[in-house]
Design a protein around this motif. Sequence first.
Motif, PDB file in Angstrom:
ATOM      1  N   GLU A   5     -13.037 -18.605  -7.606  1.00 54.74           N
ATOM      2  CA  GLU A   5     -12.509 -19.942  -7.873  1.00 54.74           C
ATOM      3  C   GLU A   5     -11.449 -20.389  -6.871  1.00 54.74           C
ATOM      4  OE1 GLU A   5     -11.190 -20.356 -11.877  1.00 54.74           O
ATOM      5  OE2 GLU A   5     -13.084 -19.629 -12.695  1.00 54.74           O
ATOM      6  N   LEU A   6     -10.846 -19.453  -6.150  1.00 58.38           N
ATOM      7  CA  LEU A   6      -9.812 -19.816  -5.175  1.00 58.38           C
ATOM      8  C   LEU A   6     -10.390 -20.486  -3.935  1.00 58.38           C
ATOM      9  CD1 LEU A   6      -7.427 -16.743  -5.328  1.00 58.38           C
ATOM     10  CD2 LEU A   6      -7.001 -19.041  -6.192  1.00 58.38           C
ATOM     11  N   ASN A   7     -11.678 -20.322  -3.701  1.00 58.51           N
ATOM     12  CA  ASN A   7     -12.350 -20.929  -2.551  1.00 58.51           C
ATOM     13  C   ASN A   7     -11.650 -20.596  -1.230  1.00 58.51           C
ATOM     14  OD1 ASN A   7     -14.330 -22.140  -4.131  1.00 58.51           O
ATOM     15  ND2 ASN A   7     -13.022 -23.914  -4.520  1.00 58.51           N
ATOM     16  N   LEU A   8     -11.407 -19.305  -1.015  1.00 57.64           N
ATOM     17  CA  LEU A   8     -10.748 -18.873   0.207  1.00 57.64           C
ATOM     18  C   LEU A   8     -11.739 -18.859   1.367  1.00 57.64           C
ATOM     19  CD1 LEU A   8      -8.751 -15.854  -1.221  1.00 57.64           C
ATOM     20  CD2 LEU A   8      -7.875 -18.118  -0.694  1.00 57.64           C
ATOM     21  N   THR A   9     -11.228 -19.136   2.536  1.00 51.08           N
ATOM     22  CA  THR A   9     -12.061 -19.026   3.733  1.00 51.08           C
ATOM     23  C   THR A   9     -12.213 -17.547   4.080  1.00 51.08           C
ATOM     24  OG1 THR A   9     -10.187 -19.117   5.257  1.00 51.08           O
ATOM     25  CG2 THR A   9     -11.181 -21.231   4.603  1.00 51.08           C
ATOM     26  N   ASP A  10     -13.153 -17.241   4.960  1.00 53.15           N
ATOM     27  CA  ASP A  10     -13.356 -15.852   5.366  1.00 53.15           C
ATOM     28  C   ASP A  10     -12.111 -15.288   6.044  1.00 53.15           C
ATOM     29  OD1 ASP A  10     -15.899 -15.776   4.328  1.00 53.15           O
ATOM     30  OD2 ASP A  10     -16.857 -16.339   6.223  1.00 53.15           O
ATOM     31  N   GLN A  11     -11.427 -16.109   6.798  1.00 54.01           N
ATOM     32  CA  GLN A  11     -10.203 -15.661   7.475  1.00 54.01           C
ATOM     33  C   GLN A  11      -9.112 -15.327   6.455  1.00 54.01           C
ATOM     34  OE1 GLN A  11      -8.483 -18.471  10.169  1.00 54.01           O
ATOM     35  NE2 GLN A  11      -6.846 -17.096  10.797  1.00 54.01           N
ATOM     36  N   GLN A  12      -8.958 -16.154   5.421  1.00 54.26           N
ATOM     37  CA  GLN A  12      -7.964 -15.895   4.387  1.00 54.26           C
ATOM     38  C   GLN A  12      -8.296 -14.617   3.618  1.00 54.26           C
ATOM     39  OE1 GLN A  12      -8.394 -19.699   2.446  1.00 54.26           O
ATOM     40  NE2 GLN A  12      -6.386 -20.389   3.170  1.00 54.26           N
ATOM     41  N   LYS A  13      -9.574 -14.418   3.326  1.00 55.15           N
ATOM     42  CA  LYS A  13      -9.994 -13.198   2.630  1.00 55.15           C
ATOM     43  C   LYS A  13      -9.684 -11.974   3.480  1.00 55.15           C
ATOM     44  CE  LYS A  13     -13.809 -15.393   0.178  1.00 55.15           C
ATOM     45  NZ  LYS A  13     -15.269 -15.497   0.063  1.00 55.15           N
ATOM     46  N   GLN A  14      -9.937 -12.063   4.773  1.00 56.15           N
ATOM     47  CA  GLN A  14      -9.670 -10.941   5.665  1.00 56.15           C
ATOM     48  C   GLN A  14      -8.169 -10.664   5.763  1.00 56.15           C
ATOM     49  OE1 GLN A  14     -11.791  -8.801   6.858  1.00 56.15           O
ATOM     50  NE2 GLN A  14     -10.085  -7.656   7.725  1.00 56.15           N
ATOM     51  N   GLU A  15      -7.346 -11.704   5.785  1.00 62.28           N
ATOM     52  CA  GLU A  15      -5.895 -11.515   5.821  1.00 62.28           C
ATOM     53  C   GLU A  15      -5.410 -10.814   4.565  1.00 62.28           C
ATOM     54  OE1 GLU A  15      -3.979 -15.270   6.507  1.00 62.28           O
ATOM     55  OE2 GLU A  15      -4.968 -15.548   8.435  1.00 62.28           O
ATOM     56  N   ILE A  16      -5.954 -11.191   3.421  1.00 65.56           N
ATOM     57  CA  ILE A  16      -5.566 -10.547   2.165  1.00 65.56           C
ATOM     58  C   ILE A  16      -5.993  -9.082   2.168  1.00 65.56           C
ATOM     59  CG2 ILE A  16      -6.017 -10.497  -0.323  1.00 65.56           C
ATOM     60  CD1 ILE A  16      -6.128 -13.567  -0.218  1.00 65.56           C
ATOM     61  N   ARG A  17      -7.218  -8.808   2.618  1.00 68.25           N
ATOM     62  CA  ARG A  17      -7.704  -7.429   2.683  1.00 68.25           C
ATOM     63  C   ARG A  17      -6.828  -6.578   3.596  1.00 68.25           C
ATOM     64  NH1 ARG A  17     -12.991  -9.753   3.505  1.00 68.25           N
ATOM     65  NH2 ARG A  17     -13.954  -9.973   1.474  1.00 68.25           N
ATOM     66  N   SER A  18      -6.506  -7.106   4.777  1.00 67.72           N
ATOM     67  CA  SER A  18      -5.706  -6.318   5.720  1.00 67.72           C
ATOM     68  C   SER A  18      -4.293  -6.092   5.191  1.00 67.72           C
ATOM     69  CB  SER A  18      -5.672  -6.988   7.097  1.00 67.72           C
ATOM     70  OG  SER A  18      -5.003  -8.227   7.024  1.00 67.72           O
ATOM     71  N   PHE A  19      -3.712  -7.099   4.519  1.00 68.60           N
ATOM     72  CA  PHE A  19      -2.382  -6.928   3.928  1.00 68.60           C
ATOM     73  C   PHE A  19      -2.426  -5.868   2.838  1.00 68.60           C
ATOM     74  CE2 PHE A  19       0.742  -7.968   0.654  1.00 68.60           C
ATOM     75  CZ  PHE A  19       1.906  -7.927   1.397  1.00 68.60           C
ATOM     76  N   LYS A  20      -3.440  -5.932   2.004  1.00 65.08           N
ATOM     77  CA  LYS A  20      -3.579  -4.968   0.910  1.00 65.08           C
ATOM     78  C   LYS A  20      -3.763  -3.558   1.459  1.00 65.08           C
ATOM     79  CE  LYS A  20      -6.565  -3.872  -2.965  1.00 65.08           C
ATOM     80  NZ  LYS A  20      -7.820  -4.147  -3.621  1.00 65.08           N
ATOM     81  N   GLU A  21      -4.619  -3.400   2.462  1.00 65.91           N
ATOM     82  CA  GLU A  21      -4.877  -2.085   3.035  1.00 65.91           C
ATOM     83  C   GLU A  21      -3.647  -1.521   3.746  1.00 65.91           C
ATOM     84  OE1 GLU A  21      -8.289  -2.617   5.501  1.00 65.91           O
ATOM     85  OE2 GLU A  21      -9.639  -2.862   3.785  1.00 65.91           O
ATOM     86  N   SER A  22      -2.929  -2.367   4.461  1.00 64.41           N
ATOM     87  CA  SER A  22      -1.773  -1.866   5.208  1.00 64.41           C
ATOM     88  C   SER A  22      -0.598  -1.513   4.308  1.00 64.41           C
ATOM     89  CB  SER A  22      -1.336  -2.891   6.258  1.00 64.41           C
ATOM     90  OG  SER A  22      -0.857  -4.065   5.640  1.00 64.41           O
ATOM     91  N   ASN A  23      -0.543  -2.075   3.119  1.00 55.05           N
ATOM     92  CA  ASN A  23       0.578  -1.811   2.216  1.00 55.05           C
ATOM     93  C   ASN A  23       0.193  -0.984   0.997  1.00 55.05           C
ATOM     94  OD1 ASN A  23       2.683  -3.358   3.573  1.00 55.05           O
ATOM     95  ND2 ASN A  23       1.389  -5.106   3.108  1.00 55.05           N
ATOM     96  N   GLN A  24      -1.023  -0.479   0.953  1.00 51.74           N
ATOM     97  CA  GLN A  24      -1.501   0.237  -0.221  1.00 51.74           C
ATOM     98  C   GLN A  24      -0.675   1.489  -0.509  1.00 51.74           C
ATOM     99  OE1 GLN A  24      -5.605   1.324   0.013  1.00 51.74           O
ATOM    100  NE2 GLN A  24      -5.755   1.722  -2.168  1.00 51.74           N
ATOM    101  N   VAL A  25      -0.335   2.246   0.505  1.00 46.95           N
ATOM    102  CA  VAL A  25       0.432   3.473   0.308  1.00 46.95           C
ATOM    103  C   VAL A  25       1.817   3.156  -0.237  1.00 46.95           C
ATOM    104  CG1 VAL A  25       1.450   5.459   1.476  1.00 46.95           C
ATOM    105  CG2 VAL A  25      -0.848   4.703   2.080  1.00 46.95           C
ATOM    106  N   SER A  26       2.483   2.158   0.332  1.00 51.41           N
ATOM    107  CA  SER A  26       3.828   1.828  -0.135  1.00 51.41           C
ATOM    108  C   SER A  26       3.800   1.236  -1.542  1.00 51.41           C
ATOM    109  CB  SER A  26       4.517   0.863   0.836  1.00 51.41           C
ATOM    110  OG  SER A  26       3.795  -0.339   0.929  1.00 51.41           O
ATOM    111  N   PHE A  27       2.770   0.445  -1.873  1.00 53.28           N
ATOM    112  CA  PHE A  27       2.663  -0.093  -3.223  1.00 53.28           C
ATOM    113  C   PHE A  27       2.484   1.026  -4.243  1.00 53.28           C
ATOM    114  CE2 PHE A  27       0.920  -4.428  -1.696  1.00 53.28           C
ATOM    115  CZ  PHE A  27       2.197  -4.951  -1.661  1.00 53.28           C
ATOM    116  N   ARG A  28       1.633   1.990  -3.906  1.00 50.04           N
ATOM    117  CA  ARG A  28       1.393   3.101  -4.833  1.00 50.04           C
ATOM    118  C   ARG A  28       2.643   3.946  -5.028  1.00 50.04           C
ATOM    119  NH1 ARG A  28      -4.755   5.301  -3.929  1.00 50.04           N
ATOM    120  NH2 ARG A  28      -5.743   3.397  -4.684  1.00 50.04           N
TER     121      ARG A  28
END
Length: 107
Positions: free
Chosen positions: A49-72
């Motif tokens: 429903e957010l209707n994100l562009t592919d670039q926005q989705k990729q930015e979210i994925r990369s942010f999540k992946e790069s901070n996953q260890v610190s979040f955990r």
Amino acid sequence: MKFRLFILGGITAFAMTSLVQAQTSDPETAPDTGKKMGWHQHNHGLWKELNLTDQQKQEIRSFKESNQVSFRSLLAKCLSDRLALEKAIAQNPSNEGLIRTLSSALA
């Protein structure tokens, strides 16, 4: 820096739940699909429903992946601090000094 990431994660979680709560919860007007949705499927609908562009989705994925260890690690510390606080309250509710110290670690 870790504290900022923790706050950012909390704000993101709060924003996600706010978006979900903003939807109608009235069973009279809500469409009935006849099947129960788990949290994973519900999140999928939210992202759709957010209707994100592919670039926005990729930015979210990369942010999540790069901070996953610190979040955990921050989540693990928060959970262990909360368990310690709950244990201290259950064992001796009148020990205000210890309870205040443990609760300030959560703030």
